[in-house]
Design a protein around this motif. Structure first.
Motif, PDB file in Angstrom:
ATOM      1  N   GLU A  79      62.880  58.891  64.431  1.00 19.50           N
ATOM      2  CA  GLU A  79      63.098  58.902  65.881  1.00 19.50           C
ATOM      3  C   GLU A  79      62.436  60.129  66.515  1.00 19.50           C
ATOM      4  O   GLU A  79      61.786  60.025  67.566  1.00 19.50           O
ATOM      5  N   GLN A  82      58.735  59.536  66.636  1.00 20.01           N
ATOM      6  CA  GLN A  82      58.405  58.636  67.731  1.00 20.01           C
ATOM      7  C   GLN A  82      58.433  59.364  69.080  1.00 20.01           C
ATOM      8  O   GLN A  82      57.520  59.202  69.895  1.00 20.01           O
ATOM      9  N   THR A  83      59.468  60.156  69.308  1.00 23.28           N
ATOM     10  CA  THR A  83      59.596  60.830  70.606  1.00 23.28           C
ATOM     11  C   THR A  83      58.534  61.905  70.782  1.00 23.28           C
ATOM     12  O   THR A  83      58.064  62.117  71.904  1.00 23.28           O
ATOM     13  N   LEU A 110      65.175  52.131  67.166  1.00 29.85           N
ATOM     14  CA  LEU A 110      66.496  52.653  67.463  1.00 29.85           C
ATOM     15  C   LEU A 110      67.461  51.475  67.526  1.00 29.85           C
ATOM     16  O   LEU A 110      67.111  50.418  68.062  1.00 29.85           O
ATOM     17  N   SER A 132      66.801  56.499  63.671  1.00 31.90           N
ATOM     18  CA  SER A 132      67.605  57.721  63.794  1.00 31.90           C
ATOM     19  C   SER A 132      68.133  58.190  62.442  1.00 31.90           C
ATOM     20  O   SER A 132      68.513  59.346  62.288  1.00 31.90           O
TER      21      SER A 132
END
Length: 183
Positions: A79, A82-83, A110, A132
């Motif tokens: 996660e 990705q962010t 997610l 996550s």
């Protein structure tokens, strides 16, 4: 909850509140749900969790190229990976996104993207992994991934694991190369 939603929507179709064409979509969704396979998911690779990953990202099918290179620790979540990609290309976090490993077919999403708010998400592969919980350490040098961002616009980012650096100390993630503005 999804079973309750399914029954409610089928009742609404029977009453004529929804088009009859929804019945086929729901039938396909129900069949996919019943055939889903539960696989043992590996969230971390202990041998690589202390490594630092050098990642190269380019926006697919976009000219001029706008590459980004950054380092991220193996103990960080997918996660976070990705962010970071979305952030360094100046995206925002409203749209849905996923990351697919082209070699393994693993799809990192997610969990709330597949939750009750999206009960008709039937195109998701069987091997969806919670982004996550999974860590960057499950990736290997040379892995090619595709991050799809904003399913309406379908921005695709080519992601390559270029190098694994043992015991890299320094603030992470950190961008080491960037060209162009972003999306």
């Amino acid at each position: 909850m999804i079973d309750d939603d399914y029954d409610l929507i089928m009742d609404a179709i029977d009453r004529g509140d929804f088009p009859e064409s929804f019945r086929d979509t729901l039938a396909e969704f129900d069949a996919n749900k019943k055939q889903a396979k539960v696989a043992k998911v590996r969230y971390t690779n202990p041998a690589q969790v202390k490594m630092t990953y050098k990642i190269r990202v380019t926006l697919a099918d976009f000219k001029p190229q706008m590459p980004r290179v950054f380092y991220i620790a193996g103990d960080q979540s997918i996660e976070t990976l990705q962010t970071v990609i979305i952030d360094i290309f100046h995206g925002y976090f409203g749209p849905m996104f996923d990351l697919v490993n082209e070699k393994t077919g693993d799809c990192y999403m997610l969990p709330f993207f597949l939750g009750d708010d999206f009960p008709l998400q039937i195109d998701a592969p069987d091997n969806v992994i919670d982004a996550s919980k999974a860590t960057v350490s499950i990736l290997n040098k040379g892995d090619q991934l595709v991050l799809t961002y904003d399913y309406n616009d379908d921005w695709e980012f080519n992601v390559t694991v270029e190098e694994l650096v043992p015991n890299y100390v320094g603030y992470q993630p950190i961008v080491s190369e960037a060209k162009g503005y972003g999306i």
